[in-house]
Design a protein around this motif. Sequence first.
Motif, PDB file in Angstrom:
ATOM      1  N   THR A  52      -6.636  70.823 -10.058  1.00 50.24           N
ATOM      2  CA  THR A  52      -5.310  70.346 -10.462  1.00 50.24           C
ATOM      3  C   THR A  52      -4.218  71.159  -9.772  1.00 50.24           C
ATOM      4  O   THR A  52      -3.222  70.607  -9.295  1.00 50.24           O
ATOM      5  CB  THR A  52      -5.140  70.444 -11.992  1.00 50.24           C
ATOM      6  N   ARG A  53      -4.413  72.454  -9.710  1.00 52.29           N
ATOM      7  CA  ARG A  53      -3.405  73.305  -9.072  1.00 52.29           C
ATOM      8  C   ARG A  53      -3.309  73.021  -7.578  1.00 52.29           C
ATOM      9  O   ARG A  53      -2.208  73.025  -7.002  1.00 52.29           O
ATOM     10  CB  ARG A  53      -3.748  74.789  -9.302  1.00 52.29           C
ATOM     11  N   LEU A  54      -4.445  72.764  -6.935  1.00 50.11           N
ATOM     12  CA  LEU A  54      -4.442  72.492  -5.503  1.00 50.11           C
ATOM     13  C   LEU A  54      -3.580  71.274  -5.171  1.00 50.11           C
ATOM     14  O   LEU A  54      -2.929  71.225  -4.117  1.00 50.11           O
ATOM     15  CB  LEU A  54      -5.877  72.273  -5.007  1.00 50.11           C
ATOM     16  N   GLU A  55      -3.536  70.314  -6.050  1.00 47.05           N
ATOM     17  CA  GLU A  55      -2.757  69.095  -5.805  1.00 47.05           C
ATOM     18  C   GLU A  55      -1.262  69.367  -5.670  1.00 47.05           C
ATOM     19  O   GLU A  55      -0.564  68.664  -4.939  1.00 47.05           O
ATOM     20  CB  GLU A  55      -2.994  68.085  -6.941  1.00 47.05           C
ATOM     21  N   SER A  56      -0.771  70.402  -6.357  1.00 45.04           N
ATOM     22  CA  SER A  56       0.661  70.701  -6.318  1.00 45.04           C
ATOM     23  C   SER A  56       0.998  71.985  -5.566  1.00 45.04           C
ATOM     24  O   SER A  56       2.172  72.280  -5.343  1.00 45.04           O
ATOM     25  CB  SER A  56       1.207  70.803  -7.755  1.00 45.04           C
ATOM     26  N   GLU A  57      -0.014  72.748  -5.164  1.00 40.93           N
ATOM     27  CA  GLU A  57       0.217  74.029  -4.498  1.00 40.93           C
ATOM     28  C   GLU A  57       0.805  73.831  -3.100  1.00 40.93           C
ATOM     29  O   GLU A  57       0.311  73.015  -2.320  1.00 40.93           O
ATOM     30  CB  GLU A  57      -1.093  74.821  -4.411  1.00 40.93           C
ATOM     31  N   THR A  58       1.862  74.597  -2.798  1.00 41.18           N
ATOM     32  CA  THR A  58       2.503  74.492  -1.478  1.00 41.18           C
ATOM     33  C   THR A  58       2.326  75.749  -0.638  1.00 41.18           C
ATOM     34  O   THR A  58       2.550  75.708   0.574  1.00 41.18           O
ATOM     35  CB  THR A  58       4.017  74.230  -1.644  1.00 41.18           C
ATOM     36  N   ASP A  59       1.949  76.872  -1.254  1.00 39.76           N
ATOM     37  CA  ASP A  59       1.789  78.114  -0.502  1.00 39.76           C
ATOM     38  C   ASP A  59       0.475  78.100   0.281  1.00 39.76           C
ATOM     39  O   ASP A  59      -0.588  77.789  -0.264  1.00 39.76           O
ATOM     40  CB  ASP A  59       1.800  79.308  -1.470  1.00 39.76           C
ATOM     41  N   GLU A  60       0.550  78.457   1.550  1.00 41.70           N
ATOM     42  CA  GLU A  60      -0.613  78.381   2.440  1.00 41.70           C
ATOM     43  C   GLU A  60      -1.756  79.268   1.972  1.00 41.70           C
ATOM     44  O   GLU A  60      -2.919  78.843   1.901  1.00 41.70           O
ATOM     45  CB  GLU A  60      -0.202  78.789   3.865  1.00 41.70           C
ATOM     46  N   GLU A  61      -1.445  80.539   1.647  1.00 42.22           N
ATOM     47  CA  GLU A  61      -2.499  81.466   1.241  1.00 42.22           C
ATOM     48  C   GLU A  61      -3.160  81.005  -0.056  1.00 42.22           C
ATOM     49  O   GLU A  61      -4.386  81.049  -0.190  1.00 42.22           O
ATOM     50  CB  GLU A  61      -1.925  82.874   1.069  1.00 42.22           C
ATOM     51  N   CYS A  62      -2.360  80.545  -1.004  1.00 39.85           N
ATOM     52  CA  CYS A  62      -2.923  80.058  -2.268  1.00 39.85           C
ATOM     53  C   CYS A  62      -3.811  78.838  -2.048  1.00 39.85           C
ATOM     54  O   CYS A  62      -4.866  78.708  -2.685  1.00 39.85           O
ATOM     55  CB  CYS A  62      -1.799  79.711  -3.244  1.00 39.85           C
ATOM     56  N   ARG A  63      -3.399  77.953  -1.142  1.00 37.99           N
ATOM     57  CA  ARG A  63      -4.205  76.761  -0.855  1.00 37.99           C
ATOM     58  C   ARG A  63      -5.553  77.141  -0.249  1.00 37.99           C
ATOM     59  O   ARG A  63      -6.589  76.564  -0.590  1.00 37.99           O
ATOM     60  CB  ARG A  63      -3.446  75.811   0.076  1.00 37.99           C
TER      61      ARG A  63
END
Length: 411
Positions: A52-63
């Motif tokens: 779910t978080r991946l769908e809205s995550e915009t930060d490259e490192e977090c993705r």
Amino acid sequence: MKNPPSSASFQFSSEEDLIQNVSCTLKSMRLLAIEHASTYGNTQNIHDALKTRLESETDEECRILLKFAIEGVKSRIERSGKQKIKLEPENFFEEFRKSDATIKLQLIESFSEEGINKIIDSVPKLLKDEENPLVAATIIKRFAKFLSPDQFSMLTELHYSRFITVKLAAMEALVLYKPELLIQHLPSFLVSDDPRTRILAVRGLARINLEEATLYLESMLLDPNTAIKQVALQNCLLLPFDLVKKPLINFCSAESDLSFLARAGLVFKINPDPEVPFRLFEIVESSKGPKIGAMKKVLEGACNVIKAARVLKCDYQEYLSQLQLWVNKRISRRKVHTYISKLAVSETSDPNLTANIQNDLQNPIIKGAFEDALTWHIPDHVKDKVKELLSLPKPGAELPELPQKESFHEL
């Protein structure tokens, strides 16, 4: 220099706490939760939260970390109950280089201490060649304990990595095993905008200068930024209690968030200290509304651990009696303050006031508080009234009683 704490990093209190932090607005806390999920996550709830978080995550490192964490948790769920990967040290590097990140993480987890010692000389090159930040951070966390003194210098080169995950893993390893290599970097780290960088710097400073570290910890605990307070509180469990005690007491005095007060209580609950209940009671006295109940729970936990840990030079009941006497003196002092205020504004003698004071003066603790009042900065005519009252004969009434409780947390 003090020995490092047994726990190398903060562990989330529950699966729910972990899942909430996967979506934390603070990037470094979000990364910590994702790393933790990648390493330990083994439930469908965690897997779904990461997706779910991946769908809205915009930060490259977090993705990047999210993608591998999702695969890691999925693989761990599928492997549940199955035999773990086993690999001989001589085959490790060949297998590691041709594997994807998910398998690399499994290979790192699979090593025994004996196996690590056989490959440790090659770990610096392994780390230098690794491009995935999660794998690089895991290499540091798994192998740092076994590095030789000369090999630690490579970790200082990672302070300014573009990946926060790698930077913080290297920094934490140095805090635990080679804090002196952090000295030249501490001034900038201690004022970093990132709370995790700041608290790691405090932990490193605590290994070098405990007194100075106390000031920086208190600054974080009293910061109006909730994220900074949260990180500081979480790490109080990892810091020496000598460093934590005073800042945490000051934090409890100033804080109104009940959930934060409960977290602070956990630290007092595992660190028996006979002085702490005195300070906590002072906070209970000055608290209002729901904070009173919250602080009483903190006080109760602090008393219970003192009783259980057997750290007292006297028995627990005698300790409670000492606390009770101290409380009674505080009550008497407040009562005398009230009387002094009334005497100061009363131009003529008030028979009722005089009778009440005469009655209370039969209690030696209250009488002692009146005698102490003669040293306070009060008008001379009020001191004269106090002296006159102290010289009056006893009225023969019953001795006034101050509250007595069987256990300190009930006060």
